[in-house]
Design an enzyme around this catalytic site. Structure first.
Site, PDB file in Angstrom:
ATOM      1  N   SER A   8       0.637  -1.257  -0.259  1.00  0.00           N
ATOM      2  CA  SER A   8       0.231   0.184  -0.147  1.00  0.00           C
ATOM      3  C   SER A   8       0.784   1.367  -0.112  1.00  0.00           C
ATOM      4  O   SER A   8       1.624   1.665  -0.906  1.00  0.00           O
ATOM      5  CB  SER A   8      -0.876  -0.359   1.354  1.00  0.00           C
ATOM      6  N   HIS A   9       0.522   1.940   1.067  1.00  0.00           N
ATOM      7  CA  HIS A   9       1.383   3.417   1.280  1.00  0.00           C
ATOM      8  C   HIS A   9       2.819   3.244   1.642  1.00  0.00           C
ATOM      9  O   HIS A   9       3.494   4.133   1.926  1.00  0.00           O
ATOM     10  CB  HIS A   9       0.433   4.453   1.935  1.00  0.00           C
ATOM     11  N   ASP A  53      -2.314   6.449  -3.394  1.00  0.00           N
ATOM     12  CA  ASP A  53      -1.137   5.895  -2.939  1.00  0.00           C
ATOM     13  C   ASP A  53      -0.464   4.836  -3.749  1.00  0.00           C
ATOM     14  O   ASP A  53      -0.638   4.578  -4.811  1.00  0.00           O
ATOM     15  CB  ASP A  53      -1.384   5.103  -1.478  1.00  0.00           C
ATOM     16  N   ASP A 105      -0.887   1.561  -4.066  1.00  0.00           N
ATOM     17  CA  ASP A 105      -1.732   0.795  -4.787  1.00  0.00           C
ATOM     18  C   ASP A 105      -2.902   1.212  -5.299  1.00  0.00           C
ATOM     19  O   ASP A 105      -3.825   0.610  -5.832  1.00  0.00           O
ATOM     20  CB  ASP A 105      -1.916  -0.817  -4.064  1.00  0.00           C
ATOM     21  N   ASP A 144      -5.699   2.808  -3.685  1.00  0.00           N
ATOM     22  CA  ASP A 144      -6.899   2.734  -3.128  1.00  0.00           C
ATOM     23  C   ASP A 144      -7.082   3.971  -2.231  1.00  0.00           C
ATOM     24  O   ASP A 144      -7.997   4.070  -1.745  1.00  0.00           O
ATOM     25  CB  ASP A 144      -7.014   1.428  -2.291  1.00  0.00           C
ATOM     26  N   ARG A 145      -6.041   4.766  -1.800  1.00  0.00           N
ATOM     27  CA  ARG A 145      -6.367   5.889  -0.993  1.00  0.00           C
ATOM     28  C   ARG A 145      -6.449   7.086  -1.711  1.00  0.00           C
ATOM     29  O   ARG A 145      -5.869   6.868  -2.788  1.00  0.00           O
ATOM     30  CB  ARG A 145      -5.096   5.982   0.061  1.00  0.00           C
ATOM     31  N   LYS A 156     -11.538   0.263  -1.086  1.00  0.00           N
ATOM     32  CA  LYS A 156     -11.467   1.741  -1.333  1.00  0.00           C
ATOM     33  C   LYS A 156     -10.702   1.969  -2.505  1.00  0.00           C
ATOM     34  O   LYS A 156     -10.020   1.241  -3.122  1.00  0.00           O
ATOM     35  CB  LYS A 156     -10.697   2.417   0.049  1.00  0.00           C
TER      36      LYS A 156
HETATM   37  C1  G16 Z   1      -5.150  -0.598   5.333  1.00  0.00           C
HETATM   38  C2  G16 Z   1      -6.507  -1.172   5.353  1.00  0.00           C
HETATM   39  C3  G16 Z   1      -7.585  -0.103   5.824  1.00  0.00           C
HETATM   40  C4  G16 Z   1      -7.233   0.588   6.998  1.00  0.00           C
HETATM   41  C5  G16 Z   1      -5.739   0.924   7.189  1.00  0.00           C
HETATM   42  C6  G16 Z   1      -5.308   1.172   8.649  1.00  0.00           C
HETATM   43  O1  G16 Z   1      -4.848   0.491   4.582  1.00  0.00           O
HETATM   44  O2  G16 Z   1      -6.856  -1.296   4.026  1.00  0.00           O
HETATM   45  O3  G16 Z   1      -8.751  -0.290   5.693  1.00  0.00           O
HETATM   46  O4  G16 Z   1      -7.734   1.720   7.486  1.00  0.00           O
HETATM   47  O5  G16 Z   1      -5.004  -0.327   6.606  1.00  0.00           O
HETATM   48  O6  G16 Z   1      -4.136   1.176   8.743  1.00  0.00           O
HETATM   49  P1  G16 Z   1      -3.481   1.136  10.122  1.00  0.00           P
HETATM   50  O7  G16 Z   1      -3.845  -0.274  10.962  1.00  0.00           O
HETATM   51  O8  G16 Z   1      -1.937   1.109  10.024  1.00  0.00           O
HETATM   52  O9  G16 Z   1      -3.996   2.121  11.078  1.00  0.00           O
HETATM   53  P2  G16 Z   1      -3.917   0.398   3.269  1.00  0.00           P
HETATM   54  O10 G16 Z   1      -4.205   1.408   2.471  1.00  0.00           O
HETATM   55  O11 G16 Z   1      -2.454   0.285   4.150  1.00  0.00           O
HETATM   56  O12 G16 Z   1      -4.493  -0.996   2.515  1.00  0.00           O
END
Ligand code: G16
Length: 544
Positions: free
Chosen positions: A114-115, A278, A280, A282-283, A377
């Site tokens: 992800s990010h 981000d 991938d 989704d953000r 997302k």
């Molecule tokens: C992931 C999940 C999101 C969630 C986030 C929380 O985001 O897909 O639904 O809100 O983790 O991150 P943390 O547990 O660090 O607060 P992503 O964009 O990393 O896939």
């Protein structure tokens, strides 16, 4: 000739998937048997892949291509019928979710952290999404994790690499490998949801936008959709060519990591609209001329105005937000007379509500917004819904937000992160908090008095599953709130997240500096949790 090898192995510790699949240092994924053990555990955990069809793709980060070759050989060795792979191994997370749904597959494997930054010394990740296109449920995740602890062998086809660059069909052993354009199905879906002619007219009228793809996966999607299909001038998409280390950046669309874009938007002669996505895809981050829109406010605004877009013209069934997300969307839902659900952090918790048709829009404070069009997302989707609303109303982002706050009140909001804290200290802080929840109500901290204090647990209204330990929330009598939670996506140490929120209903007080508006809550949060005494930290590492 191809043959299947059964390779003896031993469980490798620490393969517990977090909020969104398994995330580790890239070098850990590259250790002998590590990736293979996890992939086999996924296959075993979902009941095998014999005869199944899977979507495979990732965000293009370092090791993406090598890992895909391993996954394909293992899928073939485990009897999968077909893998549908994004060309070059590329698929944004929402595009993968769409392909899983559109093609009716048995799920998919998405390679991304992800990010988190990419590179051999940065992060890598892998997650399984189910046939509904969404992240694996808690139940499936538990089965995969259980399997990682008992695995003794994995199956691997001995074969040449698949050619990920050639569109069309090839075979790997008895399995079909279908290489598809990663963008076209997704772009078609977006065109079916939004008023493209109205957005096109907006750009033709001189409206200016900058979309920062942060050298990550949305570059090709954004270029096709914003510049080619909607006619935004070339140069609208910044950093649009994905690179394995994201241009050595941190592909997290927030005011810290996307500062150049935010600075551009705050300049007097800046563009009308700015957005970023981000690693991938989704953000999302939304910025207007001179105004940053928090993800919580963005969700609320989109709920209030969604009917401007053709896909949502009939109204919303309901809305869901993760618990730490501000209550701004709740206030809109109340006015609209629709249901509002509060779920634990993690997109997987929205899946059942979306599948059951109980909600149309979902969002999270962590820069995620989406709808029932996929089960993830979706960054580019959020930007398009904003564009559709801007085109339909003819208003600026600042004017839309101002009208919104005047109508619904403003939930000042900020998140303070303490990163790379020793896990023991972070757990001790949470344990201590847990121990004193009962005595907090009625206690005052400066001008604030605690009304409620609990640890969030969730009973899924669709399948009845129970999820405990989802963050500690403390509500104040004036409508303010602080939430403490440990991140589930980090790869080093623990990250303590402190979510701060203050409700303002006085129309004259809608334009304060958020950190200043939140200062009583910030002070109360430290007094309640003893962040400094537990961690030795005197200030957060990241404030968003
Ligand atoms: C992931 C999940 C999101 C969630 C986030 C929380 O985001 O897909 O639904 O809100 O983790 O991150 P943390 O547990 O660090 O607060 P992503 O964009 O990393 O896939």
């Amino acid at each position: 000739m191809t043959s299947v090898n059964v390779i003896q192995t031993q469980p490798i510790d620490g393969q517990k998937p977090g909020t969104s699949g398994l995330r580790k240092k890239t070098r850990t994924f590259m250790e002998p048997h590590f990736l293979e053990n996890y992939v086999q555990s996924i296959f075993d955990g979902i009941g095998g892949v014999a005869g199944k069809v899977l979507v495979v793709g990732g965000d293009g980060r370092y090791f993406n291509d090598r890992a895909i070759q391993v996954i394909l050989r293992m899928a073939a060795a485990n009897g999968a019928a077909r893998c549908i792979v994004g060309q070059g191994g590329i698929l944004s997370t929402p595009a993968a979710s769409n392909l899983i749904r559109k093609r009716g597959t048995d799920g998919g494997l998405i390679l991304s952290a992800s990010h988190n930054p990419g590179g051999i010394d940065a992060d890598f990740g892998l997650k399984y999404n189910g046939p509904n296109g969404g992240p694996a449920s808690e139940g499936v995740t538990d089965k995969i994790f259980a399997r990682t602890k008992e695995i003794t062998e994995y199956r691997m086809l001995e074969a040449h690499d698949a050619d990920l660059s050639a569109l069309g069909e090839q075979t790997l052993g008895a399995m079909a490998v279908e290489i598809v354009d990663p963008v076209s199905d997704y772009a078609e879906l977006m065109e079916s949801l939004f008023d493209f002619p109205a957005i096109k007219a907006l750009f033709a009228g001189g409206f200016t936008m900058r979309f920062d793809a942060m050298h990550a996966v949305t570059g090709p999607y954004a270029t096709e959709i914003f510049e080619r299909r909607l006619g935004a001038p070339a140069g609208t998409v910044l950093n649009g060519v994905p690179s394995p280390d994201f241009g050595q950046g941190h592909p997290d669309p927030n005011p810290i990591w996307a500062k150049p874009l935010v600075d551009m938007m705050m300049a007097k002669d800046g563009p009308d609209f700015g957005a970023a996505s981000d690693g991938d895809g989704d953000r999302n981050m939304i910025v207007g001329k001179g105004i940053y829109v928090t993800p919580s406010d963005s969700l609320a605004l989109l709920c209030a105005q969604a009917t401007h877009a053709p896909a949502y013209a009939g109204g919303l069934a309901g809305v869901a937000r993760s618990m730490p997300t501000s209550g701004a969307a709740d206030r809109v839902a109340e006015k609209l007379g629709i249901a509002c659900y509060e779920t634990p952090t993690g997109w997987k918790f929205f899946g059942n509500l979306l599948d059951a048709g109980r909600v149309t829009l979902c969002g999270e404070e962590s820069a995620g917004t989406g709808s029932d069009h996929v089960r993830e997302k979706d960054g580019v989707w959020a930007v398009l819904l904003w564009l559709n609303i801007l085109a339909a109303t003819g208003k600026s982002v600042a004017a839309l937000m101002d009208d919104h706050w005047q109508t619904y009140g403003r939930n000042y909001y900020s998140r303070h992160d303490y990163e790379d804290v020793e896990a023991e200290k972070a757990n001790a802080l949470v344990d201590a908090l847990r121990g004193k929840l009962g005595e907090l109500p009625g206690q005052s901290f400066g001008p604030l008095t605690v009304a409620t204090a609990d640890e969030f647990a969730y009973d899924d209204p669709v399948d009845g599953s129970h999820s405990a330990g989802q963050g500690i929330r403390i509500g104040f009598t004036d409508g303010g709130r602080v939430v403490f939670r440990l991140s589930g996506t980090g790869t080093v140490g623990a990250t303590i997240r402190v979510y701060l929120e203050a409700l303002e209903t006085d129309p004259a007080q809608m334009h304060r500096d958020p950190q200043e508006a939140l200062s009583p809550i910030i002070a109360a949060a430290d007094a309640i949790a003893g962040i400094t005494s537990h961690t030795g930290r005197t200030a957060p590492d990241v404030i968003t």
